[in-house]
Design an enzyme around this catalytic site. Structure first.
Site, mmCIF file in Angstrom:
data_model
loop_
_atom_site.group_PDB
_atom_site.id
_atom_site.type_symbol
_atom_site.label_atom_id
_atom_site.label_comp_id
_atom_site.label_asym_id
_atom_site.label_seq_id
_atom_site.Cartn_x
_atom_site.Cartn_y
_atom_site.Cartn_z
ATOM 1 N N ASP A 153 22.539 74.566 31.748
ATOM 2 C CA ASP A 153 21.518 73.989 30.889
ATOM 3 C C ASP A 153 21.054 72.585 31.889
ATOM 4 O O ASP A 153 21.851 71.717 32.363
ATOM 5 C CB ASP A 153 21.774 73.553 29.546
ATOM 6 C CG ASP A 153 20.779 72.929 29.037
ATOM 7 O OD1 ASP A 153 19.534 73.615 28.481
ATOM 8 O OD2 ASP A 153 20.437 71.851 28.671
ATOM 9 N N HIS A 180 18.301 78.148 30.865
ATOM 10 C CA HIS A 180 17.201 76.918 30.887
ATOM 11 C C HIS A 180 16.155 77.398 31.750
ATOM 12 O O HIS A 180 16.301 77.241 32.909
ATOM 13 C CB HIS A 180 18.193 75.797 31.697
ATOM 14 C CG HIS A 180 17.031 74.574 31.676
ATOM 15 N ND1 HIS A 180 17.233 73.452 31.018
ATOM 16 C CD2 HIS A 180 16.287 74.457 32.678
ATOM 17 C CE1 HIS A 180 16.160 72.453 31.205
ATOM 18 N NE2 HIS A 180 15.734 73.154 32.302
ATOM 19 N N ASP A 305 18.560 70.390 21.053
ATOM 20 C CA ASP A 305 18.555 69.522 22.439
ATOM 21 C C ASP A 305 18.626 67.952 22.203
ATOM 22 O O ASP A 305 18.097 67.402 23.089
ATOM 23 C CB ASP A 305 17.232 70.019 22.977
ATOM 24 C CG ASP A 305 17.137 69.998 24.664
ATOM 25 O OD1 ASP A 305 18.456 69.655 25.183
ATOM 26 O OD2 ASP A 305 16.367 70.125 25.295
HETATM 27 O O1 DOR Z 1 14.800 66.633 27.924
HETATM 28 C C1 DOR Z 1 16.061 67.342 28.445
HETATM 29 N N1 DOR Z 1 17.115 66.632 28.554
HETATM 30 N N2 DOR Z 1 15.936 68.402 28.788
HETATM 31 C C2 DOR Z 1 16.969 69.148 29.332
HETATM 32 O O2 DOR Z 1 17.003 70.342 29.218
HETATM 33 C C3 DOR Z 1 18.218 68.499 29.731
HETATM 34 C C4 DOR Z 1 18.229 67.115 28.571
HETATM 35 C C5 DOR Z 1 19.272 66.126 29.138
HETATM 36 O O3 DOR Z 1 20.444 66.681 29.486
HETATM 37 O O4 DOR Z 1 18.842 65.114 29.301
#
Ligand code: DOR
Length: 427
Positions: A153, A180, A305
């Protein structure tokens, strides 16, 4: 063992599609009886007077930043924010520093979460060593140590041959590969690519960046018969590809975030870094498709998320701010308030997407339902209780959400974690 008898609980009967009143008897950490009327003289009684009782929520996608970036979040603060938001089980993503790519790292996360004593944290291990996309990590070893799924991810596994092997491993080790889905060679921008992004002079992020990756991963799932779950789906084009794959019997499931269900590019301040998230907030049309896909089953679950970032990282210009928003503390109430109260989504669809459906995908056989033999992970929800999403309300270390100041109607009042009853305020 301690017994607790929950009286007058409004529960959702998913088979009949009806709300029914039930008494629920808990012994130790297990539900031992669910009936119209249960009597037990030895049990402590908790009369919830017709409020809703749901299974504890299961969030399949959160970032807890430990090890490496504990100033944003750690396992203790993240699992506390989860429990405060009604989440009794949470999957922690492995894009930490260093990443969760070995058995020792998996053991570490599980131990830290146990010490903290809030929500149960189930780690997701990386697909590849160092999350670098080239060499498979020790998937079998991590699975044995308690990793419930595998994902790089934050990055897509660009190498198709590596992803093919990972999907083959998902069969051998009876696990799930989370994609992802982002062809980052197309994602130079910061906002969804559209006429609006051009007009505003923002470099765009075309939906094809997601759709190409979704398509390839589905093709590999089809080739291998492996178990694929697609994270944070955001575009209507991806949904068409996923729907078609499901109809052909491909072993694929997917999730949507609260952010993508609630926000649309046309309605937000595109220069406010609090709205900067990956994948980006897309169009009204995409948002409508996501909601419809949740209703028709193309989208299986809602996952937060939850992506904490410190205030000074976000209070900068849009280009340099990191991607991500938090939501664990309040996402259920926000979705209830914005979608269920307005008759845009049924309560049944919302609760299914955050309880028994994620339990089924990640094979968490002892949770996600209110039934005899299941874990006594439960939440009491009052649909009339209002609150404002403030910094004080949020238990996460980071406060990066564009929903600060928003008033919501519908709140958890109690969380029961393995039979332990907590008032929401004391978490
Ligand atoms: O907006 C996001 N933040 N999308 C992701 O896939 C990773 C995540 C992060 O780890 O901050």
């Amino acid at each position: 063992m301690k017994k607790i008898l929950i009286k007058n609980a409004k529960v959702l009967d998913f088979e009949k599609g009806k709300e029914i009143l039930r008494d629920v008897l808990i012994e130790g950490d297990t539900i031992v009886d669910v009936k119209e009327s249960v009597l037990d003289e030895n049990a402590e009684v908790l009369d919830i007077e017709g409020k809703y009782l749901f299974p504890g929520l299961i969030d399949a996608h959160a970032h807890f930043r430990e090890p490496g970036e504990e100033y944003k979040e750690d396992i203790k603060s993240g699992s506390r924010a989860a429990l405060h938001g009604g989440v009794t089980t949470v999957l922690a993503m492995p894009n930490t520093k260093p990443p969760l790519d070995s058995r020792a790292m998996i053991d570490f996360v599980i131990e830290r979460a146990k010490e903290a004593g809030y929500a149960e944290v189930l780690p997701v291990g990386t697909i590849t060593k160092g999350r670098e996309g080239e060499e498979l990590a020790e998937i079998g070893d991590m699975k044995e140590g308690g990793a419930v799924a595998f994902s790089d991810d934050g990055s897509w596994v660009r190498n198709s041959s590596v992803m093919r092997r990972a999907l083959e491993y998902s069969i051998a080790f009876d696990t799930v590969i989370i994609s992802h889905a982002e062809d980052s060679s197309l994602s130079h921008g910061i906002a969804h690519e559209s006429v609006l992004s051009y007009e505003m002079g923002l470099e765009g992020y075309p939906a094809q960046q997601e759709e190409i990756a979704v398509f390839r991963d589905i093709k590999l799932a089809e080739l291998t018969g492996g178990r694929l779950h697609i994270a944070h789906v955001s575009s209507s084009g991806s949904l068409k590809i996923i729907k078609d794959a499901k109809e052909r019997g491909v072993n694929v499931t997917c999730e949507v975030t609260p952010n993508h269900l609630l926000l649309a590019q046309e309605e937000i301040d595109l220069f406010n870094p609090l709205y900067k998230v990956n994948p980006p907030v897309r169009s009204r049309n995409d948002r409508a498709s996501l909601l419809n896909a949740l209703k028709d089953g193309t989208i299986d679950i809602i996952a937060t998320d939850h992506a904490p970032h410190n205030w000074y990282e976000k209070e900068t210009d849009f280009n340099s701010a990191p991607f991500g928003m938090i939501s664990l503390d309040f996402y259920f109430s926000l979705l209830y308030s914005e979608l269920v109260s307005n008759n845009k989504l049924s309560l049944f669809d919302l609760v299914a997407a955050v309880t028994y459906k994620p339990a089924e995908i990640f094979k968490l056989k002892d949770r996600g339902r209110i039934a005899k033999g299941f874990l006594a992970d439960l939440v009491v929800f009052d649909p009339r209780k209002e609150f404002v999403i403030t910094e004080e309300f949020i238990r996460s270390k980071s406060k990066n959400t564009p929903f600060l100041g928003k008033k919501v109607k519908g709140s958890f009042v109690k969380v029961i974690k393995k039979g332990r009853v907590l008032d929401i305020e004391e978490i």
